[in-house]
Design an enzyme around this catalytic site. Structure first.
Site, PDB file in Angstrom:
ATOM      1  N   LYS A  45     -84.807  94.578 -64.940  1.00  0.00           N
ATOM      2  CA  LYS A  45     -83.885  95.537 -64.968  1.00  0.00           C
ATOM      3  C   LYS A  45     -83.752  96.197 -63.807  1.00  0.00           C
ATOM      4  O   LYS A  45     -84.640  96.655 -62.922  1.00  0.00           O
ATOM      5  CB  LYS A  45     -84.354  96.490 -66.167  1.00  0.00           C
ATOM      6  CG  LYS A  45     -83.583  97.230 -66.558  1.00  0.00           C
ATOM      7  CD  LYS A  45     -83.587  98.185 -68.017  1.00  0.00           C
ATOM      8  CE  LYS A  45     -82.556  99.117 -68.415  1.00  0.00           C
ATOM      9  NZ  LYS A  45     -82.977  99.678 -69.914  1.00  0.00           N
TER      10      LYS A  45
ATOM     11  N   GLU B 256     -84.796 101.669 -86.957  1.00  0.00           N
ATOM     12  CA  GLU B 256     -84.799 102.703 -87.599  1.00  0.00           C
ATOM     13  C   GLU B 256     -85.021 102.700 -89.015  1.00  0.00           C
ATOM     14  O   GLU B 256     -85.584 103.770 -89.811  1.00  0.00           O
ATOM     15  CB  GLU B 256     -83.201 103.550 -87.232  1.00  0.00           C
ATOM     16  CG  GLU B 256     -82.801 103.786 -86.128  1.00  0.00           C
ATOM     17  CD  GLU B 256     -82.453 102.561 -85.178  1.00  0.00           C
ATOM     18  OE1 GLU B 256     -82.121 102.937 -83.936  1.00  0.00           O
ATOM     19  OE2 GLU B 256     -82.164 101.394 -85.657  1.00  0.00           O
TER      20      GLU B 256
ATOM     21  N   ARG C 102     -78.245 103.694 -89.571  1.00  0.00           N
ATOM     22  CA  ARG C 102     -78.754 102.549 -89.584  1.00  0.00           C
ATOM     23  C   ARG C 102     -79.719 102.398 -90.932  1.00  0.00           C
ATOM     24  O   ARG C 102     -80.056 101.355 -91.213  1.00  0.00           O
ATOM     25  CB  ARG C 102     -79.212 101.617 -88.358  1.00  0.00           C
ATOM     26  CG  ARG C 102     -78.035 101.765 -87.289  1.00  0.00           C
ATOM     27  CD  ARG C 102     -78.645 101.612 -85.942  1.00  0.00           C
ATOM     28  NE  ARG C 102     -79.483 100.745 -85.712  1.00  0.00           N
ATOM     29  CZ  ARG C 102     -79.306  99.512 -85.218  1.00  0.00           C
ATOM     30  NH1 ARG C 102     -78.067  99.292 -84.527  1.00  0.00           N
ATOM     31  NH2 ARG C 102     -79.982  98.397 -84.875  1.00  0.00           N
TER      32      ARG C 102
END
Length: 629
Positions: free
Chosen positions: A256, A342, A370
């Site tokens: 990243k 979640e 969600r």
């Protein structure tokens, strides 16, 4: 890397790229130089606009290779979450508009179907790509068409249950589908969980690892591969394009922020950035006038946890975004980052609550959507005292409609036994954390917005709020403005505007959408000629609950005109929060305008109110005259 990709300042090759077809005319050396130019261009753009930097820099070579080998948009390329899509947008004809990124009337920070044919599937929440990709692949086969479907998903997103559900179905279907696992040990925060450990073991043993997870799901596993080696990527993707058979998973290792030192050294801090100085990496600091709501929540929760060892904090891969990282620094064994999961987070919290703990489930409003079934079935139905700390309530600015916290009032306040609060300022948030900590009679939620607070002095410790009781902030006699949440400040501004025109205005803070303060409502309706409810949520939320209560009590009899101000029945595109609330008509001037439609200046309102109660027909005429002004 197979080739050395130098980062030149000029972009002669990138200047030639108007669509991905232009990449197919370049040789390997040119493509490598193009990757360097694309990295520089991405860096320059985000340094000016802000946005998702580290994830985009990490997929430069992969993006070049994908658009060289595959034939988008005929071939379907789906980016999971899509916060890494900036290089993709540059190569697909949107370079000239990139400096409008995340701005009003500009490019979305995510893939968006309405924006380009090269964005076949919109995304901003994670772990949707394989499910959508299998849908595209199935439609292709049913229609007798050809073309490839490629899904790019990160290791963090791969940890979510939906990704596993999709892999299970895709492996069973045996349809041609290419999944690229972009493994960089990160989502927004460092990746956690058993899958992360499994990927680490695969990397150690390379392809010699027997029976890895993906093969057991029915995928032809390839990798791991250096995701910055353009030669290797071109070769393997070329092979996969010509391959026949069922689903394949290509495991690529990336960094990243690759190619930009500050981002590589602090990947979490350079996931999403403010505009910054390229040479130093120093981001522009926005001078905050007050602590952020997130920080206030975290500090208040820490204070409560110091005197109650049953308090624990849960987050779903958003430790820094929700303030749980601050809690974890003080109570590392009582903080839990469950990854991008979640649904699991909510039921995990339910189990903790059923065992006598006091779980605070800290999740953004848009992500809590969600887990709605788990909220209903595992929490509400069992009346378990899970505490929901709902960050990013309301409109959030540059991230746009995918991240707006528009629906939580609606989907929580209509559940039996739920207590739902909204903080009007940061001091109220401290009180609501304390109130939630002490509440054991069922689930309780409190919502608060993104960004800094109002500057209201913080209490030394939180006070317990009487459940279901609001408060009068300013007393008047004619118009009542009843706010649920941080639009209270705009209501107070509207009161000042209306006062200049001769109106007498009460401003009240509801505090609770459920249970409603029925005594306060009765007072406002019986003693005012106009009531306006104001909330940072969708239709069907607080205002609808107010109307439902009044209708069932026979109080919608025309003595008091009522307006409900909510977010409009549409998705509002990204802009500054101020512009978004202006579009939503939830600013002071719009609140004042709504109030004027049912009231006239105070010098005659008492007479009109008396005559209306006496059964005369003054109210309709008064409304008509007010609307004509």
């Amino acid at each position: 890397m197979g080739l050395s990709c130098a980062n030149d300042v000029a972009t002669p090759l990138l200047d030639q790229v108007k669509s991905p077809d232009d990449l197919k005319r370049m040789d390997r050396n040119a493509l490598c130089r193009l990757a360097g130019e694309l990295r520089d261009e991405t860096l320059r753009i985000v340094s000016e606009t802000g946005g998702h930097l580290g994830s985009s820099l990490g997929v430069i070579e992969l993006t070049v290779a994908l658009h060289t080998i595959f034939d988008a948009p005929k071939d379907t390329i789906i980016w999971d979450v899509s916060h890494q899509c900036y290089p993709h947008k540059i190569l697909t004809g949107r370079r000239e508009r990139m400096r409008s990124l995340r701005k009003k009337n500009g490019l979305s920070g995510f893939t968006r179907r309405l924006e380009s044919a090269f964005d076949p599937f919109g995304a901003a929440h994670s772990s949707t790509s394989i499910s959508a990709g299998l849908g595209f692949a199935t439609a292709r086969d049913l229609k007798g068409e050809d073309g490839h479907v490629v899904c790019i998903i990160g290791d963090g997103a791969m940890s979510a249950g939906m990704a596993f559900e999709a892999m299970n179905n895709a492996g069973m279907s045996n349809r041609p589908l290419i999944v690229i696992l972009n493994d960089n040990d990160m989502s927004i925060s460092p990746s956690t969980g058993a899958l992360t450990n499994h990927l680490a073991e695969i990397r150690k043993g390379a392809e010699a690892v027997a029976g890895n997870l993906f093969s057991n799901f029915g995928f032809d596993y390839r990798g791991p591969l250096d995701g910055h080696d353009l030669d290797a990527l071109l070769a393997v993707l070329g092979e996969l394009k010509s391959r026949t058979g069922g689903p394949v998973l290509l495991h690529v290792r990336t960094r990243k922020g690759a190619g930009y030192g500050p981002a590589e050294q602090a990947a979490d801090k350079y996931h999403g950035v403010n505009p910054f100085e390229v040479t130093t990496g120093i981001q522009q600091k926005i001078q905050a006038k007050a602590p952020s709501y997130t920080k206030v929540f975290a500090d208040a929760l820490i204070a409560e946890a110091k005197v109650d060892n049953r308090i624990v904090a849960i987050t779903a891969a958003m430790a820094s975004g929700t303030g749980v990282d601050r809690f974890a620094a003080t109570f590392p064994e009582r903080a839990f980052d469950v990854g991008i999961a979640e649904q699991h987070a909510v039921t995990f919290a339910a189990g903790l609550a059923a065992s006598g703990m006091k779980p605070f489930c800290a999740i953004y409003s848009t992500f809590l959507q969600r887990a709605f079934d788990q909220i209903v079935h595992d929490v509400a139905l069992q009346q378990l005292p899970v505490r929901f700390a709902i960050d990013r309530a309301g409109l959030v600015g540059a991230d746009g409609p995918t991240h707006a916290g528009a629906f939580d009032i609606l989907y929580l306040a209509n559940l039996p036994g739920f207590t739902v609060m909204a903080a009007s300022d940061e001091a109220e948030l401290v009180h609501m954390v304390a109130t939630a900590a002490a509440h054991d009679q069922g689930p309780i939620a409190f919502r608060f917005p993104r960004g800094e607070g109002t500057g209201t002095p913080l209490p030394a410790q939180g006070e317990l709020l009487p459940i279901g009781k609001g408060r009068i902030v300013e007393q008047g006699s004619q118009i009542a403005l009843l706010s649920f949440g941080t639009r209270l400040g705009e209501c107070l501004k509207a009161r000042r505007l209306l006062a200049l025109e001769g109106y007498s205005v009460t401003v009240a803070d509801a505090r609770f959408a459920k249970p409603l303060d029925t005594a306060l409502l009765a007072d406002l309706v019986e003693n005012h000629v106009m009531l306006v409810t104001v909330e940072e949520g969708s239709t069907g939320g607080f205002g609808a609950l107010v109307l439902h209560h009044l209708a069932n009590r026979g109080m919608l009899d025309g003595r008091c005109a009522i307006r409900t101000l909510t977010l409009p029945d549409t998705f509002i595109a990204q802009a500054s929060p101020e512009d978004m609330y202006e579009e939503a008509k939830l600013t002071a001037r719009h609140i004042a305008a709504a109030a004027r439609t049912g009231a006239i200046p105070v010098r005659t309102s008492a007479d009109l109110r008396r005559s209306a109660r006496a059964g005369q027909q003054e109210l309709p005429a008064r409304l008509h005259r007010a609307e004509d002004r």
